[in-house]
Design an enzyme around this catalytic site. Structure first.
Site, PDB file in Angstrom:
ATOM      1  CG  HIS A  64       1.312   1.186   8.185  1.00 16.14           C
ATOM      2  ND1 HIS A  64       2.033   2.337   7.940  1.00 16.14           N
ATOM      3  CD2 HIS A  64       2.166   0.165   7.896  1.00 16.14           C
ATOM      4  CE1 HIS A  64       3.248   2.028   7.506  1.00 16.14           C
ATOM      5  NE2 HIS A  64       3.352   0.710   7.487  1.00 16.14           N
ATOM      6  NE  ARG A  65       5.522  -1.260  11.366  1.00  6.45           N
ATOM      7  CZ  ARG A  65       6.584  -2.050  11.510  1.00  6.45           C
ATOM      8  NH1 ARG A  65       7.701  -1.739  10.890  1.00  6.45           N
ATOM      9  NH2 ARG A  65       6.528  -3.129  12.251  1.00  6.45           N
TER      10      ARG A  65
ATOM     11  CB  CYS B   2      12.863  -6.136   8.750  1.00  7.99           C
ATOM     12  SG  CYS B   2      13.788  -4.828   7.966  1.00  7.99           S
TER      13      CYS B   2
ATOM     14  CB  SER C  99      -0.955   0.000   1.206  1.00 10.33           C
ATOM     15  OG  SER C  99      -1.985  -0.937   1.005  1.00 10.33           O
TER      16      SER C  99
ATOM     17  CG  LEU D 229       0.390   1.924   3.966  1.00 13.07           C
ATOM     18  CD1 LEU D 229      -0.074   0.854   4.955  1.00 13.07           C
ATOM     19  CD2 LEU D 229      -0.687   2.996   3.820  1.00 13.07           C
ATOM     20  CB  SER D 230       6.811   2.900   4.848  1.00 12.19           C
ATOM     21  OG  SER D 230       6.223   2.302   5.958  1.00 12.19           O
ATOM     22  CE1 TYR D 231       8.350  11.074   0.737  1.00 14.86           C
ATOM     23  CE2 TYR D 231       8.686  11.978   2.934  1.00 14.86           C
ATOM     24  CZ  TYR D 231       8.880  12.041   1.569  1.00 14.86           C
ATOM     25  OH  TYR D 231       9.590  13.083   1.033  1.00 14.86           O
ATOM     26  N   GLY D 232       9.742   7.329   2.809  1.00 17.32           N
ATOM     27  CA  GLY D 232      11.112   7.251   3.324  1.00 17.32           C
ATOM     28  C   GLY D 232      11.679   5.832   3.204  1.00 17.32           C
TER      29      GLY D 232
ATOM     30  CD  GLU E  44       9.778   3.538  13.630  1.00 13.56           C
ATOM     31  OE1 GLU E  44       9.716   2.578  12.854  1.00 13.56           O
ATOM     32  OE2 GLU E  44       8.834   4.333  13.792  1.00 13.56           O
TER      33      GLU E  44
ATOM     34  CG  HIS F 199      13.993   1.157  10.815  1.00 18.94           C
ATOM     35  ND1 HIS F 199      13.069   0.314  10.236  1.00 18.94           N
ATOM     36  CD2 HIS F 199      13.289   1.992  11.616  1.00 18.94           C
ATOM     37  CE1 HIS F 199      11.861   0.630  10.668  1.00 18.94           C
ATOM     38  NE2 HIS F 199      11.961   1.647  11.502  1.00 18.94           N
TER      39      HIS F 199
HETATM   40  O1  SUG Z   1       8.083   0.243   8.759  1.00 28.09           O
HETATM   41  N1  SUG Z   1       7.333  -1.365   5.731  1.00 28.09           N
HETATM   42  C1  SUG Z   1       8.015  -1.377   7.010  1.00 28.09           C
HETATM   43  C2  SUG Z   1       9.326  -2.083   6.891  1.00 28.09           C
HETATM   44  C3  SUG Z   1       9.987  -2.265   8.221  1.00 28.09           C
HETATM   45  C4  SUG Z   1      11.394  -2.709   8.103  1.00 28.09           C
HETATM   46  N2  SUG Z   1      11.940  -2.921   9.385  1.00 28.09           N
HETATM   47  C5  SUG Z   1      13.228  -2.762   9.701  1.00 28.09           C
HETATM   48  N3  SUG Z   1      14.058  -2.107   8.972  1.00 28.09           N
HETATM   49  N4  SUG Z   1      13.610  -3.241  10.872  1.00 28.09           N
HETATM   50  C6  SUG Z   1       8.211   0.052   7.543  1.00 28.09           C
HETATM   51  O2  SUG Z   1       8.518   0.943   6.743  1.00 28.09           O
HETATM   52  C7  SUG Z   1       5.416  -0.985   4.249  1.00 28.09           C
HETATM   53  C8  SUG Z   1       3.933  -1.239   4.251  1.00 28.09           C
HETATM   54  C9  SUG Z   1       3.270  -0.809   2.991  1.00 28.09           C
HETATM   55  O3  SUG Z   1       3.730   0.131   2.331  1.00 28.09           O
HETATM   56  O4  SUG Z   1       2.219  -1.419   2.637  1.00 28.09           O
HETATM   57  C10 SUG Z   1       6.033  -1.025   5.645  1.00 28.09           C
HETATM   58  O5  SUG Z   1       5.363  -0.755   6.609  1.00 28.09           O
END
Ligand code: SUG
Length: 446
Positions: free
Chosen positions: A137-138, A369, A19, A21-24, A174, A250
């Protein structure tokens, strides 16, 4: 007493989807609206767990959370039956529905920060669930995460649980993705290394310009206090802001440490030399072995593309280490060549193991991760919930369970499908029975 590092991997949930959802997070952004395959994702994760178990490492599994989270949607004013809630969210706030449907809790490196008993003042293992408040979402994970950790590590003589830090950006946390522990032996006092992206309360402190810095120094300090860590054995370091802007959201995308080894890229930290010197000075009973990858060896861009540093560094009894990397490392020539030379260098890293984790990788989640490390001595390991520890039987049961309940494709429109919610709850209900976890999900509590 013997102590181990136990890796608790997140089991990918039935709603795994893309989706954006994670800009960056470059992978999340670039795979938005692709069709996902939750069944394949879960099986890829299980294969890694089983392979590491077969190699003799201690391996556990953490269950996925209830998604779509109807609770979240109701808290935002959607009403009616569960199907009506989904239908209305799909029409009026599709991004919110996507956030409420994410299977992101699979990345258990972000579930919590864990301090082993050898490091803490009261001699207990301390857990603080991460508030993950940088992303909607997190941010909805931590309550259930705490409940699951309390269920698995439920003996108050050995385990202490703290709720997530206040969920404001100044205390953005995080979890273990920005936390590394160095030690001589797992059961001996170690150095806890906290990496942050920005300082919330210091004006004009260095910070990235493009992408968000999810972790603050203030959050790291809070956790060190909660866990009763001695300042003599804590090190804080800031990520280079430019590196965050290059997609390193991260620290575990640019560095990994285990025992006395730190494998990292030259661009990982501000003041690298000082950081290395401080870890080494505070480390008892051994010296730090820094394994630095220079810009000449490898660009930050190739590190992000391949996820080389999002690897697991695992210790064998003879002192050698295996690096567990995602398959993408073999697809980027500079990284593949580097890995071939790494095992010939004078470092403890003598073996590379490659896993296909593409489904998770397309959302920016590599081998590291997907796991939460918990160092436990024999007594603590025996005091935890045994049914989440990997075995031939648990693996077989979980594969059968995935095959029975998971879809092999989910596109963005499917998130509004009420039968996906029913399937997901049916699967999770059976899982809690399989792993003997009792009622841990909102839908099980009525
Ligand atoms: O938080 N991706 C996660 C990936 C987490 C990776 N974790 C570590 N590096 N430890 C995040 O960015 C993507 C979900 C989406 O776009 O549907 C997402 O949440």
């Amino acid at each position: 007493m013997t102590a181990y590092e136990v890796n608790f991997d997140g089991l990918v949930g039935p709603t795994h989807n893309y989706s954006g959802l994670s800009y960056g997070n470059v992978a999340s952004e670039s795979n938005v609206k692709q069709t996902s395959n939750p069944k394949e994702a879960a099986l890829q994760g299980l294969e890694k767990m089983k392979a590491l178990h077969d190699l003799g490492f201690k391996q556990g599994v953490l269950p996925p959370q209830e998604r779509p989270s109807i609770e979240t949607l109701r808290a935002l004013g959607f009403t009616g039956s569960d199907s009506e809630v989904l239908a209305s969210a799909a029409v009026h706030e599709p991004v919110v529905l996507a956030a409420a449907s994410s299977a992101s809790c699979m990345w258990t490196a972000n579930a919590a920060t864990v301090s082993p008993s050898a490091d803490t003042q009261d001699g207990k293992v301390h857990f603080t669930a991460a508030n993950l408040n940088a992303k909607v979402h997190r941010s909805i994970e931590h309550e259930t995460t705490t409940r699951i950790l309390e269920t698995i590590f439920n003996d108050p003589n050995h385990f202490a649980h703290h709720p997530a830090l206040p969920a404001v950006s100044q205390f953005g946390d995080e979890g273990a993705a920005n936390h590394t522990r160095f030690c001589n032996e797992y059961g001996e006092a170690g150095v806890e290394f906290f990496v942050y992206g920005r300082e919330a309360f210091r004006e004009n402190a260095p910070a990235p310009k493009k992408y968000p810095a999810r972790q603050t120094l203030e959050a790291c300090r809070g956790i060190a206090r909660l866990h009763g860590l001695s300042q003599d054995r804590v090190v804080y370091a800031q990520q280079k802001p430019e590196t965050i802007d290059a997609g390193v959201f991260h620290n575990d995308v640019i560095a990994v440490g285990n025992r006395n080894v730190l494998f990292y890229h030259e661009e990982a930290f501000l003041n690298s030399n000082q950081v290395i010197e401080e870890i080494d000075r505070k480390l008892l009973g051994t010296s730090l072995v820094p394994v630095m990858v220079s810009n000449q060896d490898l660009s930050v861009q190739d590190a992000v593309r391949s996820y080389l540093f999002n690897s697991q560094l695992l210790s064998h009894d003879d002192g050698y280490m295996t690096l567990v990397v995602p398959h993408e490392c073999r697809e980027v020539p500079s990284v593949s060549n580097y890995l071939d030379s790494l095992v010939t260098m004078n470092t403890p890293i003598k073996q590379v193991k490659v896993f296909d984790l593409k489904q998770s990788m397309q959302n920016g989640g590599g081998p590291a991760c997907l796991r939460l490390r918990v160092a436990l001595n024999e007594t603590e390991l025996a005091a935890g919930h045994q049914n989440v520890l990997m075995s031939d039987q648990v693996y077989k049961d979980l594969v059968t369970w995935v095959e029975k309940h998971y879809r092999d494709r989910i596109s963005p429109e499917d998130l509004a499908d009420p039968s996906l919610l029913v399937e997901s709850r049916t699967a999770l209900d059976e899982l809690t029975q399989l792993l003997k976890l009792g009622s841990i999900y909102p839908f099980q509590k009525g």
